[in-house]
Design a protein around this motif. Structure first.
Motif, PDB file in Angstrom:
ATOM      1  N   LEU A   1       6.186  10.654 -33.308  1.00 47.64           N
ATOM      2  CA  LEU A   1       5.859  11.920 -33.966  1.00 47.64           C
ATOM      3  C   LEU A   1       6.041  13.102 -33.016  1.00 47.64           C
ATOM      4  O   LEU A   1       5.545  13.092 -31.893  1.00 47.64           O
ATOM      5  CB  LEU A   1       4.414  11.912 -34.456  1.00 47.64           C
ATOM      6  CG  LEU A   1       4.124  11.239 -35.796  1.00 47.64           C
ATOM      7  CD1 LEU A   1       2.623  11.183 -36.031  1.00 47.64           C
ATOM      8  CD2 LEU A   1       4.806  11.978 -36.943  1.00 47.64           C
ATOM      9  N   ARG A   2       6.757  14.103 -33.483  1.00 45.47           N
ATOM     10  CA  ARG A   2       6.859  15.336 -32.709  1.00 45.47           C
ATOM     11  C   ARG A   2       6.269  16.518 -33.463  1.00 45.47           C
ATOM     12  O   ARG A   2       6.003  17.572 -32.872  1.00 45.47           O
ATOM     13  CB  ARG A   2       8.306  15.631 -32.325  1.00 45.47           C
ATOM     14  CG  ARG A   2       9.233  16.049 -33.448  1.00 45.47           C
ATOM     15  CD  ARG A   2      10.622  16.399 -32.926  1.00 45.47           C
ATOM     16  NE  ARG A   2      11.508  16.938 -33.950  1.00 45.47           N
ATOM     17  CZ  ARG A   2      11.560  18.222 -34.303  1.00 45.47           C
ATOM     18  NH1 ARG A   2      10.779  19.112 -33.720  1.00 45.47           N
ATOM     19  NH2 ARG A   2      12.395  18.625 -35.239  1.00 45.47           N
ATOM     20  N   LYS A   3       6.025  16.350 -34.782  1.00 42.42           N
ATOM     21  CA  LYS A   3       5.471  17.469 -35.533  1.00 42.42           C
ATOM     22  C   LYS A   3       4.708  16.955 -36.749  1.00 42.42           C
ATOM     23  O   LYS A   3       5.226  16.172 -37.547  1.00 42.42           O
ATOM     24  CB  LYS A   3       6.577  18.430 -35.984  1.00 42.42           C
ATOM     25  CG  LYS A   3       6.079  19.700 -36.675  1.00 42.42           C
ATOM     26  CD  LYS A   3       7.219  20.688 -36.905  1.00 42.42           C
ATOM     27  CE  LYS A   3       7.729  21.244 -35.593  1.00 42.42           C
ATOM     28  NZ  LYS A   3       8.716  22.328 -35.800  1.00 42.42           N
ATOM     29  N   ILE A   4       3.454  17.395 -36.859  1.00 37.71           N
ATOM     30  CA  ILE A   4       2.661  17.205 -38.073  1.00 37.71           C
ATOM     31  C   ILE A   4       2.449  18.593 -38.656  1.00 37.71           C
ATOM     32  O   ILE A   4       1.901  19.478 -38.001  1.00 37.71           O
ATOM     33  CB  ILE A   4       1.300  16.542 -37.770  1.00 37.71           C
ATOM     34  CG1 ILE A   4       1.499  15.137 -37.206  1.00 37.71           C
ATOM     35  CG2 ILE A   4       0.446  16.485 -39.029  1.00 37.71           C
ATOM     36  CD1 ILE A   4       0.199  14.469 -36.767  1.00 37.71           C
ATOM     37  N   ILE A   5       2.897  18.782 -39.885  1.00 44.01           N
ATOM     38  CA  ILE A   5       2.799  20.083 -40.540  1.00 44.01           C
ATOM     39  C   ILE A   5       1.606  20.060 -41.490  1.00 44.01           C
ATOM     40  O   ILE A   5       1.480  19.159 -42.324  1.00 44.01           O
ATOM     41  CB  ILE A   5       4.086  20.417 -41.313  1.00 44.01           C
ATOM     42  CG1 ILE A   5       5.304  20.373 -40.364  1.00 44.01           C
ATOM     43  CG2 ILE A   5       3.984  21.780 -41.977  1.00 44.01           C
ATOM     44  CD1 ILE A   5       6.636  20.285 -41.084  1.00 44.01           C
TER      45      ILE A   5
ATOM     46  N   GLY B   1      -1.136  13.688 -28.383  1.00 44.32           N
ATOM     47  CA  GLY B   1      -0.425  14.560 -27.452  1.00 44.32           C
ATOM     48  C   GLY B   1       0.414  15.629 -28.109  1.00 44.32           C
ATOM     49  O   GLY B   1       1.383  16.112 -27.516  1.00 44.32           O
ATOM     50  N   LEU B   2       0.064  16.026 -29.338  1.00 46.61           N
ATOM     51  CA  LEU B   2       0.824  17.087 -29.993  1.00 46.61           C
ATOM     52  C   LEU B   2      -0.109  18.006 -30.763  1.00 46.61           C
ATOM     53  O   LEU B   2      -1.216  17.618 -31.155  1.00 46.61           O
ATOM     54  CB  LEU B   2       1.914  16.530 -30.913  1.00 46.61           C
ATOM     55  CG  LEU B   2       1.545  15.543 -32.030  1.00 46.61           C
ATOM     56  CD1 LEU B   2       1.026  16.244 -33.262  1.00 46.61           C
ATOM     57  CD2 LEU B   2       2.764  14.705 -32.398  1.00 46.61           C
ATOM     58  N   ASP B   3       0.351  19.243 -30.936  1.00 43.07           N
ATOM     59  CA  ASP B   3      -0.393  20.221 -31.709  1.00 43.07           C
ATOM     60  C   ASP B   3       0.086  20.199 -33.155  1.00 43.07           C
ATOM     61  O   ASP B   3       1.297  20.201 -33.414  1.00 43.07           O
ATOM     62  CB  ASP B   3      -0.186  21.629 -31.144  1.00 43.07           C
ATOM     63  CG  ASP B   3      -0.925  21.832 -29.826  1.00 43.07           C
ATOM     64  OD1 ASP B   3      -2.101  21.428 -29.741  1.00 43.07           O
ATOM     65  OD2 ASP B   3      -0.314  22.389 -28.885  1.00 43.07           O
ATOM     66  N   ILE B   4      -0.851  20.181 -34.073  1.00 42.81           N
ATOM     67  CA  ILE B   4      -0.495  20.260 -35.489  1.00 42.81           C
ATOM     68  C   ILE B   4       0.046  21.654 -35.784  1.00 42.81           C
ATOM     69  O   ILE B   4      -0.480  22.656 -35.296  1.00 42.81           O
ATOM     70  CB  ILE B   4      -1.705  19.920 -36.368  1.00 42.81           C
ATOM     71  CG1 ILE B   4      -2.047  18.425 -36.223  1.00 42.81           C
ATOM     72  CG2 ILE B   4      -1.446  20.263 -37.825  1.00 42.81           C
ATOM     73  CD1 ILE B   4      -3.221  17.963 -37.046  1.00 42.81           C
TER      74      ILE B   4
END
Length: 537
Positions: A292-296, A315-318
């Motif tokens: 996952l690189r992007k959760i919208i 480790g990612l920003d929504i």
């Protein structure tokens, strides 16, 4: 320059010509279904011939009552590219609203997923324009049904020709699709999307500082395909040749996590209730979601605690985004600017919790009651108004309500109260009907809900206005506790937790504990139900 119309079939043909080997993966009734864009194109051609055989002509509306799956994607292209109008039916509408939408749109044919047949069987006698039904299933035998006349989707495709010439002689302002709003009062309103609007919306959506889709992505929309075209992702993903993953019928957090892990999903999109459920699962079970690189996230803002939880876990920003049925839907997307990335995390969070900046192609204003622009100070509230090539100018066959939302100088009134800061970031404070006016000052129910949901024992919270003799309105919090904390948290615990996190006059007058916050048909908190329950209004 050439006068070249912007039409959806150009997306379809690009996928066939440039990305014929790229996969489309769909969770079907009997297992996973996989094929590629080359095979997809042939099935879309077959389907266009089927529509012709069923008597669907140019401008005819075709309804789809379906989940997120590959057949629905085929309908997304075959219907508008053959000159008809795609009408995605919201399967979670009240019965009376579903009847209204089908009759108001004058749907000629309805394509229905196997497990949704009962929704139509119960209302078929009240549908005045439907001539036939097509059942979508991977089973050879159709289920018993009282719908008539009824056909098998797969059998119709098997019998249809593989060649279809998509007309180039089409005005780009021709209506390609339509979707009805999830009405909170009155009947749903029909919004029409032209070929031009959908193409331009997709072009903007793919840009790096919008949603940033590319061929290398594996895209899994969780937002339903019956709700604003799954935020336009099926169109955009097809155009760029991304691998697409469809979640199928009645997906739960386990289904979503399994698909994200097994198919190595890179981009997914849904409303906050989805990400709350997924986070609860990945907090208990191990999943490899490193792809996952992007959760919208759209629909409403996430609590800061959940934003932090996903960052720590994955480790990612929504990515917050904003839009509505009337805006096709993408309007705002929240990305940090380059010089913000070295800021302290708490300062970055203040940006990431906003709905974002205007995407390329649209114009916006934030205005007060007199129509003047409010200061860009991140504090002063005003109504967000929009204009652009994918913003609606009218509701279908509803001139009176159309006049209510379009200003004399041509701006669309969103009815959303927002602030805008000096960097251009917009934060939605509330819908006008959900704002709480206490002693002449506004209280944002959204901000108050997010503060409450940062409590470690709180699963959900909805804040509504209750009448007050002195202050006109005061906030009341309806709180859902996590299952393992139901006996350990009191009203005073919630109030003590909020002390120092919000201004004193925002403090709720009451905190009530409930089993579940009512949801709308697209998974948003349905506060009108709570208002009716606690205030009778």
């Amino acid at each position: 320059m050439m006068q070249h119309p912007l039409l959806l079939h150009t997306m379809l043909e690009r996928a066939r010509n440039v990305f014929p080997k790229k996969e489309i993966i769909s969770r079907d009734y009997s297992g996973m279904f996989r094929y590629n864009y080359g095979e997809f194109y042939v099935r879309v051609c077959r389907l266009a011939n089927v529509l012709q055989k069923l008597g669907v002509g140019k401008g005819d509306r075709v309804g789809t009552l379906a989940w997120n799956n590959h057949r629905h994607l085929e309908l997304y292209f075959a219907i508008p590219c053959s000159g008809a109008v795609l009408n995605t039916l919201n399967l979670r509408l009240f019965t009376e609203q579903l009847i209204y939408v089908i009759n108001h749109a004058e749907d000629k044919v309805i394509f229905v997923d196997e497990d949704l047949i009962p929704l139509l069987e119960g209302i078929k006698e009240q549908l005045t324009t439907v001539k036939s039904y097509v059942i979508m299933t991977d089973k050879k035998e159709l289920p018993q049904t009282s719908l008539s006349p009824v056909y098998s989707y797969e059998q119709l495709l098997a019998e249809a020709g593989t060649e279809y010439i998509f007309s180039r002689d089409v005005d780009e302002e021709t209506v390609a699709a339509m979707c009805y709003t999830t009405a909170t009062t009155g009947n749903p309103k029909g919004v029409m999307y032209t070929h031009r609007a959908l193409v331009l919306h997709s072009l903007s959506e793919c840009m790096p500082d919008a949603l940033g889709l590319s061929e290398s992505d594996v895209i899994m929309p969780v937002v339903p395909m019956f709700h604003v075209n799954a935020w336009g992702l099926p169109f955009s993903a097809t155009w760029v040749g991304a691998t697409q993953v469809f979640v199928g019928s009645r997906p739960d957090p386990k289904v979503l996590c399994d698909l994200m892990q097994n198919e190595k999903v890179t981009i997914t999109a849904g409303v906050p209730t989805i990400w709350m459920g997924v986070y609860a699962l990945i907090s208990k079970q191990n999943y490899d979601l490193s792809s996952l690189r992007k959760i919208i996230n759209g629909g409403s803002a996430l609590p800061e605690a959940l934003l932090n939880g996903y960052r720590e876990k994955l480790g990612l920003d929504i990515t917050h985004a904003y839009g509505m049925t009337e805006t096709t839907p993408l309007v705002l997307s929240c990305q940090l600017k380059a010089y913000m990335k070295d800021w302290p995390q708490d300062k970055k969070n203040k940006i990431l919790l906003k709905q974002g900046t205007i995407v390329p192609g649209l114009e916006m204003r934030v205005i007060d009651d007199m129509g003047n622009d409010v200061p860009r100070d991140g504090k002063t509230m005003g109504e967000l108004v929009l204009r652009g090539p994918w913003i609606t100018s009218e509701y279908y066959k509803d001139p009176e309500r159309s006049k209510e939302v379009i200003t004399p100088d041509g701006w669309f009134k969103t009815n959303d109260i927002v602030t805008i800061d000096e960097e251009g970031y917009v934060q939605v404070a509330d819908r006008t009907k959900d704002l709480i006016k206490s002693g002449g000052e506004w209280i944002s129910s959204v901000d108050l809900e997010n503060a409450i949901m940062s409590h470690p024992a709180v699963a959900e919270a909805a804040v509504i206005a209750i009448p007050h003799d002195k202050w006109d309105e005061r906030p009341m919090a309806c709180v859902v506790l996590k299952p393992d904390r139901t006996e350990n948290v009191s009203e005073q615990d919630i109030l003590d937790f909020l002390d120092g996190k919000i201004v004193k006059w925002w403090m709720p007058d009451r905190v009530v504990f409930i089993d579940e916050v009512p949801k709308t048909s697209v998974g948003k908190f349905d506060k009108k139900v709570l208002r009716q329950q606690y205030t009778g209004r």
